[in-house]
Design a protein around this motif. Structure first.
Motif, PDB file in Angstrom:
ATOM      1  N   HIS A 240      -0.284  -4.777   2.625  1.00 27.84           N
ATOM      2  CA  HIS A 240      -0.538  -5.191   1.222  1.00 27.84           C
ATOM      3  C   HIS A 240      -2.086  -4.771   1.081  1.00 27.84           C
ATOM      4  N   HIS A 241      -2.437  -4.730  -0.031  1.00 25.00           N
ATOM      5  CA  HIS A 241      -3.883  -4.404  -0.578  1.00 25.00           C
ATOM      6  C   HIS A 241      -4.556  -5.776  -0.337  1.00 25.00           C
ATOM      7  N   GLU A 242      -5.696  -5.857  -0.120  1.00 29.35           N
ATOM      8  CA  GLU A 242      -6.660  -6.948  -0.420  1.00 29.35           C
ATOM      9  C   GLU A 242      -6.748  -7.742  -1.382  1.00 29.35           C
ATOM     10  N   SER A 243      -6.053  -8.926  -1.396  1.00 29.94           N
ATOM     11  CA  SER A 243      -5.830  -9.462  -2.822  1.00 29.94           C
ATOM     12  C   SER A 243      -5.727 -11.216  -2.574  1.00 29.94           C
TER      13      SER A 243
ATOM     14  N   ARG B   4      -2.072 -11.637  -1.374  1.00 34.77           N
ATOM     15  CA  ARG B   4      -2.242 -11.297   0.208  1.00 34.77           C
ATOM     16  C   ARG B   4      -2.687 -12.856   1.001  1.00 34.77           C
TER      17      ARG B   4
ATOM     18  N   LYS C  44       0.859  -1.266   0.150  1.00 34.86           N
ATOM     19  CA  LYS C  44      -0.171   0.041   0.114  1.00 34.86           C
ATOM     20  C   LYS C  44       0.901   1.397   0.037  1.00 34.86           C
TER      21      LYS C  44
END
Length: 558
Positions: A487-490, A493, A254
């Protein structure tokens, strides 16, 4: 007389245990009817009590299997069912049941680990036993301690030779005239390091594995580099930082953007950074002063980074660049420069960094405590690439760049190879991971500071290659939190989080609970600057001394 001969009769067993150990144990015992108002000081040995009730409350002992695996029984008597055997050389925690020290009950976690049951007992006396005391737990504080005699016998050298850099000029080697075929400038950008990176700082780097150098760069250079970084950002010369796992796509961090000199037109927008990549000022200061960095160190790579704020952070990681096969670690030193001042421009207004703004670097120099380092202007942080580190959530725009210093090519390295390192990191067992590290050291003819009598679960403390594994075991909760924050939600992750959780569950399942507790206690014990040493007469090694021993015998540099 051998240990086996001493333990051949109940009488001999009582002599060894009651005279040598019960007196020590009694110092930590508590009479529940009249508890003392103040715990005994660490290592103190009080007068032996005559109360059997007190000895029934004795602190847990660690019992180590000697030449053969000990029988584990369903009850505290020889006629009870034999449930199984403790593995040879295993150290498990058990509680003495009587003053004669004839039987001990395994702690519930140990019975579960060894047998998958809730209770088990072991005989500690008689001709057939293979049990001896190895250490224990303080009844008041829960602090672990060890018998001095076993540790003193297995450690070969308590004071390895120190590598003291010469005074005056930091390096006795000739300065580099060119880097990667580019002739060194007469006035290179980082020339201030010749005076700011002094011999004492390098000595600290050798000893601790990291060092913080303030005012390493002049403010004028910091301003120039920030301006180039803003130009890179404005001209689309940066990418979103990512963490890479088993897939090639990775998971995006992020609010963190970075770049390097071979990306797009970075050299055109960042000419000073291009000069820095061929500036040997830092390398010249380190060559000949840090073990293993004599003739090898001769190349460096620039990574430029802007953290936009909004909580941007990095999870726990190392900078261990390495290649497969027989080759070892390419990167040998990480140099992190901060450029965050009190400054103002037409493009961006920035206030001086203040506590609460975030973005601090955390280093994990296990077994020493974690250190939090603020990202202030001109500060340089040097560390060995195996040093686990992360970046705390950041709430203001931050500027930094990294120099990754390494060997000339990848022909050789003193450090561990990538394949062996990966096997260690993926193995949740302290004992088996230590065996992997030992095999590599023997293959590469690297010395071990202990002999085969040291229980394998304890050897990890004296194997510097295992430091990153130990940090993960101690700070697993922080690793999970940092991945979620950074980290971005993905899907990437979620895959990372699933793998980390599974690894930590396996760690808890396969390792003795006391060993994991020891790792946590070592990193939390207060620094005593020598006051933690216990005299040989007391026969006990406390945590402060054990931590200092592990630090000095587990050198960061080879």
């Amino acid at each position: 007389m051998s240990t086996h001969e001493q333990l051949t009769t109940r009488s001999a067993k009582r002599t060894v245990w009651r005279r040598r150990r019960c007196a020590q144990l009694a110092g930590a015992l508590c009479d529940s009817r009249s508890p003392p108002t103040k715990p005994a000081p660490p290592g103190a040995i009080a007068t032996t009590s005559n109360s059997d009730d007190e000895l029934l409350q004795a602190p847990s002992l660690w019992l180590v299997c000697n030449e053969a695996g000990a029988q584990l029984h369903a009850g505290p008597n020889a006629m009870s069912t034999v449930l199984g055997h403790a593995p040879e050389g295993d150290v498990f925690e058990a509680r003495l049941l009587d003053i004669a020290c004839a039987w001990a009950k395994l702690e519930a976690s140990e019975a579960s680990r060894l047998l998958g049951l809730t209770a088990a007992y072991v005989c500690t006396s008689g001709a057939e036993t293979s049990i001896r005391a190895f250490g224990g737990r303080d009844a008041w504080s829960g602090e672990l301690w060890f018998e001095r005699e076993p540790l003193g016998r297995v450690v070969h050298a308590h004071s390895p030779p120190k590598h003291a850099p010469p005074r005056g000029s930091a390096s006795s080697l000739k300065r580099l005239k060119a880097m990667d075929g580019v002739k060194v400038e007469a006035a290179p950008p980082l020339r201030a390091l010749e005076t700011t990176l002094h011999a004492d700082a390098i000595a600290s780097l050798v000893d601790r594995g990291y060092v913080v150098v303030d005012h390493a760069l002049p403010s004028a250079l910091c301003r120039k580099l920030r301006a180039e970084m803003l130009s890179l950002e404005a001209n689309d010369q940066m990418w979103n930082s990512r963490s890479y796992g088993a897939d090639d796509e990775g998971s995006a961090h992020k609010h963190i953007h970075e770049t390097q000199l071979d990306y797009k037109e970075v050299r055109r927008f960042a000419p000073t950074f291009a000069r820095i990549e061929h500036d040997p000022s830092l390398i010249d200061q380190l060559r000949g002063c840090v073990p293993g960095l004599e003739q090898q160190l001769g190349t460096q790579h620039v990574r430029i980074q802007i953290n936009a704020g909004h909580g941007g952070c990095y999870t726990m990681h190392t900078d261990q660049g390495s290649v497969g096969g027989s080759h070892g670690q390419i990167l040998h030193v990480t140099a992190l420069f901060y450029l965050n001042p009190d400054w103002q421009s037409l493009v961006y207004v920035h206030a001086e960094w203040q506590p609460g703004d975030g973005g601090e670097l955390r280093v994990f120099p296990y077994p020493r405590p974690v250190e939090v380092i603020a990202p202030v202007e001109g500060r340089l942080v040097l560390f060995e690439p195996r040093m686990v580190h992360d970046v705390l959530p950041n709430y203001k725009k931050r500027f930094c760049f990294t120099l990754w210093c390494g060997v000339k090519g990848a022909a050789s390295s003193h450090q561990i190879d990538h394949e062996t390192l990966s096997r260690m990191e993926l193995d949740p067992s302290l004992a088996s991971a230590a065996a992997i590290a030992e095999a590599w050291r023997r293959r590469e003819q690297r010395p071990l500071v202990y002999d085969e009598t040291l229980p394998r679960v304890m050897r990890s403390l004296f194997l510097p290659e295992m430091r990153m594994c130990l940090v993960r075991m101690v700070h697993g909760d922080q690793e999970l939190r940092a991945v979620t924050q950074s980290h971005h939600e993905s899907a990437g992750r979620e895959d990372m989080l699933y793998g980390i959780r599974a690894h930590h569950e396996a760690i808890s399942k396969v390792n003795p609970a006391w060993a994991l507790d020891l790792l946590r206690q070592l990193s939390a014990v207060e620094t005593t600057h020598g006051e933690g040493y216990i005299t040989a007469a007391r026969g006990v090694v406390r945590l402060a001394e054990l931590r200092d021993l592990a630090h000095r015998l587990g050198s960061w540099w080879i």
